[in-house]
Scaffold this active site. Structure first.
Site, PDB file in Angstrom:
ATOM      1  NE  ARG A   1      34.922 -86.532 -10.504  1.00  0.00           N
ATOM      2  CZ  ARG A   1      34.164 -86.041 -10.371  1.00  0.00           C
ATOM      3  NH1 ARG A   1      34.060 -84.616 -11.668  1.00  0.00           N
ATOM      4  NH2 ARG A   1      34.918 -84.199  -9.552  1.00  0.00           N
TER       5      ARG A   1
ATOM      6  NE  ARG B   1      36.219 -78.692  -6.399  1.00  0.00           N
ATOM      7  CZ  ARG B   1      36.237 -79.123  -4.845  1.00  0.00           C
ATOM      8  NH1 ARG B   1      37.191 -79.851  -5.132  1.00  0.00           N
ATOM      9  NH2 ARG B   1      35.969 -78.784  -4.213  1.00  0.00           N
TER      10      ARG B   1
ATOM     11  CG  HIS C   1      32.966 -89.699  -3.582  1.00  0.00           C
ATOM     12  ND1 HIS C   1      33.608 -90.387  -3.134  1.00  0.00           N
ATOM     13  CD2 HIS C   1      33.151 -89.322  -4.825  1.00  0.00           C
ATOM     14  CE1 HIS C   1      35.042 -90.401  -4.297  1.00  0.00           C
ATOM     15  NE2 HIS C   1      34.045 -89.846  -4.568  1.00  0.00           N
TER      16      HIS C   1
ATOM     17  CE1 TYR D   1      40.601 -91.365 -13.808  1.00  0.00           C
ATOM     18  CE2 TYR D   1      39.388 -91.583 -11.807  1.00  0.00           C
ATOM     19  CZ  TYR D   1      39.459 -91.229 -12.859  1.00  0.00           C
ATOM     20  OH  TYR D   1      39.877 -89.423 -13.561  1.00  0.00           O
TER      21      TYR D   1
ATOM     22  NE  ARG E   1      45.650 -89.919  -8.344  1.00  0.00           N
ATOM     23  CZ  ARG E   1      44.571 -89.999  -8.419  1.00  0.00           C
ATOM     24  NH1 ARG E   1      43.952 -91.186  -7.940  1.00  0.00           N
ATOM     25  NH2 ARG E   1      43.723 -89.077  -7.882  1.00  0.00           N
TER      26      ARG E   1
ATOM     27  CG  HIS F   1      40.080 -94.144  -9.024  1.00  0.00           C
ATOM     28  ND1 HIS F   1      38.900 -94.491  -8.519  1.00  0.00           N
ATOM     29  CD2 HIS F   1      39.896 -92.464  -8.414  1.00  0.00           C
ATOM     30  CE1 HIS F   1      37.931 -93.063  -8.133  1.00  0.00           C
ATOM     31  NE2 HIS F   1      38.807 -92.449  -8.451  1.00  0.00           N
TER      32      HIS F   1
END
Length: 721
Positions: A403, A433, A463, A496, A592, A620
């Site tokens: 991302r 997504r 990822h 983050y 989290r 994160h």
């Protein structure tokens, strides 16, 4: 060097016959040992809501948490609820992780989601909105306005709103219009003055208009009116000659998850573009309405949208409180958290004469561990890639991008490097997504600049967060690597919490060279030295490490497992932690979001504690630490403990070896698990209880504030030296 040795012989290979204890122990574990993952997610969003309910949180931050709650719940319905419904309709439904039939799970979700949405609406109407008003920020209704204010709103409506509105009639000549997902709409009943016949019209509130319209300030107070109120106040102007009988707001959520049959698609981008078009027309899964909607209007919506009464959410107050994000533009720092200013990591700070930092020299000297957003992303990760793009000695740059943004300096650095003649490889995950469309745009931009763009492996999302720079130094090629826990996104890096490790270690360089070659080719390399890589050996590697702690505990040696993740769902990992607890291993889980692990159950998990921390930053990072009889083994990386991360994604963890870095991670975990730190504690019954005040009512330590203080203290200490 020791850190270049394999963690365990056969860790990544297929010779795993010596590690088959799972089935033997599973029979000894209770059947009801997991918490429902969907309800656990809703419990996470309740924790977000509890921050909005906290009067100690600044008022505009409370409004922001309400917006986050709303946005989170939208995604939950579009993905998780939609997925359950899709599996039921296709006949592929399987029981949930706690054995519930999907239809029963949907009923459970509906009950809990209704409760939370009502609580969410109540917090806005009765707590946060009044708190903002007390602080001089008011959301006003039309009836409370003066004549001058009404004139202002009238002029604004006709100049800025009326021209873009498109009222759609519903009658025999005009079928019921398509209602797009997440759009805010007005359902309007009108009467024809000539015939006396009642008609229905739908009016969409255009998303490009501001959600809150500012009015002239009054005695220093900021005043706003919601766009739907502005429009509904002037409906007579939209339907001249008609009598407006009634109007009500409603909002529809549709299935917006993406399903692509990659094996049948030669061109993944074309397949994804077609799927994104289809997503706009997904089936309805939730209808939100205002509590004053009459039965005639509701019955029409139920019939035309083909939605059930269970999927209707009747709410007080305005719909779509994501609009509260817009209040973020209000310049009231007194109603926000005290600002944190990220510092530049000590290794990357300018020299004594303020000369430009030698990033490659700093990494050659020692591994560098950066902690965002406390330490600046711009002066570490971004600077690393920008330096690499400009450096004439750099021959190649390889990077994964999950991302980011099209205007990102990271993307620009890769383009500049390619245009300078360097070899540049960008592995773009266009299936991230809800970022798919944006990722397609900037992936093509990279291709046009000469970057070698690949889209990962069929059936797997890429990822992992990896950057690899090859630099020529004195006739020898040297590797500089970055392995992170978060995305290469300068915008999200400000909110983050993530770690990133820079290293010039040759073994890490060889690992990344093989991994990138496999990602741009056809298969995943099975064995690495300082990395654990999914999908082939990350799960097995973690299970081996947990099992080793269990064996150490049985042998009377020091044993402890510490895991920090976003989600803890995978049953195999959870069962391994249960078995470790039964053997006496202290297990600390810092999560989290979702947690299906049930701590503190007698005979199963007495030695397990679970904490959750939410605050101004989104926790994160992922950390995996094992005591190893006093010689700790610690990894950081991109993987959560979920099936998709361990089995259907390319993930990477890197071993942290520097004693100072191990201490930093250990100290952070000590602080998170301390009873003096504000956090939520998970009980054996699955309930999360917030601990934010001590016995005397004083606020407990905020770990994010304390971490920022500690980072700034380290910088000041160096400046004094």
């Amino acid at each position: 060097m020791i850190e270049n040795e394999p963690l365990d012989a056969g860790l990544g290979g297929d010779d795993d016959d010596d590690f088959d204890v799972t089935e033997e122990f599973d029979a000894q574990l209770p059947e009801q040992r997991y918490l429902d993952r969907e309800l656990s997610w809703l419990a996470f969003n309740q924790r977000v809501l509890e921050l909005a309910e906290d009067p100690a949180v600044p008022a505009l931050e409370r409004a922001n948490f309400l917006a986050i709650f709303a946005s989170n719940l939208d995604e939950f319905f579009m993905v998780r609820v939609a997925g359950l419904k899709r599996r039921i309709l296709t006949g592929l439904a399987v029981p949930t992780n706690v054995g519930r039939a999907p239809a029963d799970a949907l009923a459970d979700i509906s009950t809990e989601a209704h409760r939370l949405q009502l609580r969410h609406a109540d917090v806005w109407m009765n707590e946060v909105r009044p708190a903002l008003a007390e602080s001089g920020i008011e959301l006003v209704k039309y009836d409370s306005l003066s004549d001058d204010d009404k004139t202002t709103i009238y002029d604004y409506f006709h100049a800025q709103v009326f021209p873009v509105l498109m009222p759609l009639a519903v009658d025999p000549a005009h079928p019921f219009p398509y209602i797009s997902g997440l759009s805010l709409n007005l359902a309007i009943r009108i009467r024809n003055a000539r015939t006396g016949r009642q008609e229905f019209a739908r009016l969409k509130v255009p998303a490009m208009l501001p959600r809150f319209v500012p009015l002239p300030s009054l005695d220093g107070r900021l005043r706003y009116m919601s766009m739907e109120d502005v429009i509904s106040t002037h409906l007579d102007d939209l339907f001249p000659g008609m009598e407006v009988l009634d109007h009500h707001a409603f909002r529809l959520t549709r299935n917006e998850d993406v399903v692509i049959e990659e094996d049948e698609s030669e061109n993944l981008i074309q397949a994804l573009e077609a799927e994104l078009l289809r997503r706009r027309f997904g089936p309805p899964i939730r209808l939100e309405i205002t509590d004053d909607m009459d039965d005639v209007t509701l019955d029409l919506l139920l019939k035309e949208l083909e939605i059930t009464a269970q999927e209707v959410y009747r709410l007080t107050g305005p719909l779509d409180l994501r609009g509260l994000f817009d209040l973020g533009r209000i310049d009231r720092p007194d109603l926000r958290y005290k600002p944190h200013v990220p510092t530049t990591h000590l290794a990357f700070q300018p020299g004594d004469n303020n000369e430009r930092p030698d990033i490659f020299g700093a990494i050659r000297k020692n591994d560098v561990l950066v902690h965002h957003p406390y330490e600046s992303f711009a002066t570490s990760v971004q600077a690393f890639l920008e330096h690499a793009a400009k450096d004439p000695h750099v021959l190649a740059i390889k990077q994964t991008l999950y991302r980011t943004s099209g205007d990102s300096p990271i993307v620009e650095a890769l383009i500049n490097a390619a245009e300078a003649g360097k070899q540049v490889l960008a592995l773009v995950e266009i299936k991230a997504r809800f970022d798919e469309a944006a990722n397609i745009v900037w992936a093509r931009k990279l291709e046009k600049a000469g970057v070698h763009v690949v889209y990962g492996l069929v059936g797997l999302k890429t990822h992992c967060k990896l950057a690899h720079v090859i630099r020529e130094e004195n006739g020898v090629l040297r590797s500089y690597s970055h392995i992170g826990t978060g995305n290469y996104n300068p915008k999200t890096s400000r909110i983050y919490e993530d770690f990133g490790l820079f290293t010039a270690d040759d073994q890490v360089g060889r690992d990344l060279t093989r991994l990138f070659n496999e990602l741009s080719g056809y298969a995943i390399e099975k064995k690495f030295k300082r990395l654990l890589v999914a999908p082939l050996h990350l799960r097995k590697g973690l299970l081996r490490l947990i099992e080793k702690e269990r064996q150490n505990a049985l042998a009377g040696k020091k044993a402890r497992v510490r895991i920090k993740v976003n989600s803890m769902v995978d049953e195999q990992i959870i069962d391994a932690l249960y078995r470790a607890s039964q053997a006496g291993v202290s297990v600390e889980v810092w999560v989290r979001g979702i947690c299906s692990l049930r701590p503190g159950v007698e005979g199963m998990s007495e030695k397990i504690i679970v904490r959750s921390i939410l605050g101004r930053y989104l926790e994160h990072s992922r950390i995996f630490s094992f005591e190893n009889d006093g010689d700790p083994i610690t990894y950081i990386g991109s993987a959560d403990m979920m099936h998709r991360n361990l089995d259907r994604r390319v993930e990477a963890l890197v071993k942290v070896v520097a004693p100072a870095h191990l201490k930093e991670l250990r100290d952070l975990f000590d602080l998170a698990m301390s009873d003096g730190t504000s956090s939520w504690h998970l009980g054996a019954d699955g309930e999360w209880v917030r601990h934010s005040l001590d016995a005397e009512g004083k606020a407990l330590v905020d770990i994010q504030d304390r971490t920022m203080t500690n980072v700034q203290r380290r910088r000041r200490a160096r400046a004094v030296r």
